[in-house]
Design an enzyme around this catalytic site. Sequence first.
Site, PDB file in Angstrom:
ATOM      1  CB  SER A 139      -1.022  -0.047   1.312  1.00  0.00           C
ATOM      2  OG  SER A 139      -1.620   0.803   0.806  1.00  0.00           O
ATOM      3  CD  GLU A 140      -1.704   3.585  -2.978  1.00  0.00           C
ATOM      4  OE1 GLU A 140      -0.787   2.461  -3.316  1.00  0.00           O
ATOM      5  OE2 GLU A 140      -1.869   4.112  -3.880  1.00  0.00           O
ATOM      6  CG  ASN A 141      -1.465   3.844   3.435  1.00  0.00           C
ATOM      7  OD1 ASN A 141      -1.246   2.667   3.010  1.00  0.00           O
ATOM      8  ND2 ASN A 141      -1.856   3.556   4.253  1.00  0.00           N
TER       9      ASN A 141
END
Lengths: 236, 220
Positions: free
Chosen positions: B48-50
């Site tokens: 997940s890009e977070n």
Amino acid sequence: MVNKIFDSCSEAVVDIFDGATVMIGGFGSYGGLPINLIVALSGQGAKDLTIIANMGGVGYELSHRIKPGGYQDSGILFENGQVRKFIGSVPALGGMPPTSPLEILFNEGRVEIEMVPQGTLAERLRCGAGGLGGFYTPVGAGTTVAESKEKKVIDGREYILELPLTADFALIKAYKADTFGNLVYRQTARCFNPVMAMAAKVTIVEVDELVPTGQLDPEIIVTPHIYVNRIVEVPR
Amino acid sequence: MKDRLDEQTIALRAAREFADGSVVNLGYGMPGLCANLIAGDKTVFFQSENGMLGYGSLATDEEKDYELINASDQPVTPRPGMCFFDSAAAFDMIRGGHIDVVVLGAYQVSERGDLANWGRPGRPATGMGGGMDLAVGARRIIVTMLHTTKDGGPRIVKECTYPLTARRCVSLIITDLSVIEVTGDGLLLKEIAPGWTVAEVQALTGADIRPAADLKEIQL
């Protein structure tokens, strides 16, 4: 030794000046957003701010209604008319109605938006933090993001030049700090906080828990203390 | 009106594309459902890009922790071996080609695999988030979307008219009517929804589609 500990968020943001550039950590909604510092800045009233943040938020009323734990976004600063320019990757969400304060102000021509792909935003911050003059990325090549940017073909692939981002202040949320200002984060609440903490002149952090120096394992510290100027403990 | 596949079924079809041991990023909206649809004998590492690798499924109400969210703001469950990192490291993984598959939503996909998934007419303030980085950096891009717009117009088109996310990046399109592969030789219709004919799907598609020699009903 300078004492970095502040008693309240409002004291910690008191000198944010009109026209300042302010980074806001977190991802955009809950999880890593320095919400108490944001609310303090809205009360302090500084104007003509440039805000650098991943998302523009949905606004006070909607955020309060749909997000657990109450108000959780930066929209209050736009609602207050404190912002001149926004730099980020999601000023507004296409899946939400066009009612966010930033989108309304933008459509009325009262605030400027610089749209930055999210990974490019992170890397521009890292460049600003690390003293680099910019970088070439393939992201955005052949799209509106590439307009008026220098282009370069490297090994047959097109890249565009992106420049660093720095700020006068960064508002950061961490899980724990020691009194030096070493920081650790919790789960996905890390996100944009570490790179922003490193990229601003004055970094202001709200933490769930402040512990005596020496109590954090040096092997797990994510943000070294030299990047942190002010710490406010806001127990949750 | 003939039946079309629902979102859950489209996501299930997309999840079948993930190889055992692969690293997969799920985009905003419908793709997020894939996290709940992995067969028990398969291990998939969701990125997940977070700043997270190796989460489990979408969290139930009792499990929700708002400091454990995917990039669509949905709480997810922890899983042994998962790890956290900051946004810059997350996008190093993405741009650097370390993500095997990304599943993205789309407004339009062109016959050459151009993707438009972030901006639409009348909404100049909506942003691309991490979509451009994912479309450029992931090794394989799968699009899940409805075959047509609310007004019945095509989303698969000759040329995208919406703002582009990236050019020539989409490999596979999975819709409520079809599974279409983007090839160097145009769009190849590989699977079709039950009860639909090639001519009917072609009529709802803005570019030419060529039925595969082994065209099948959608395989779940």
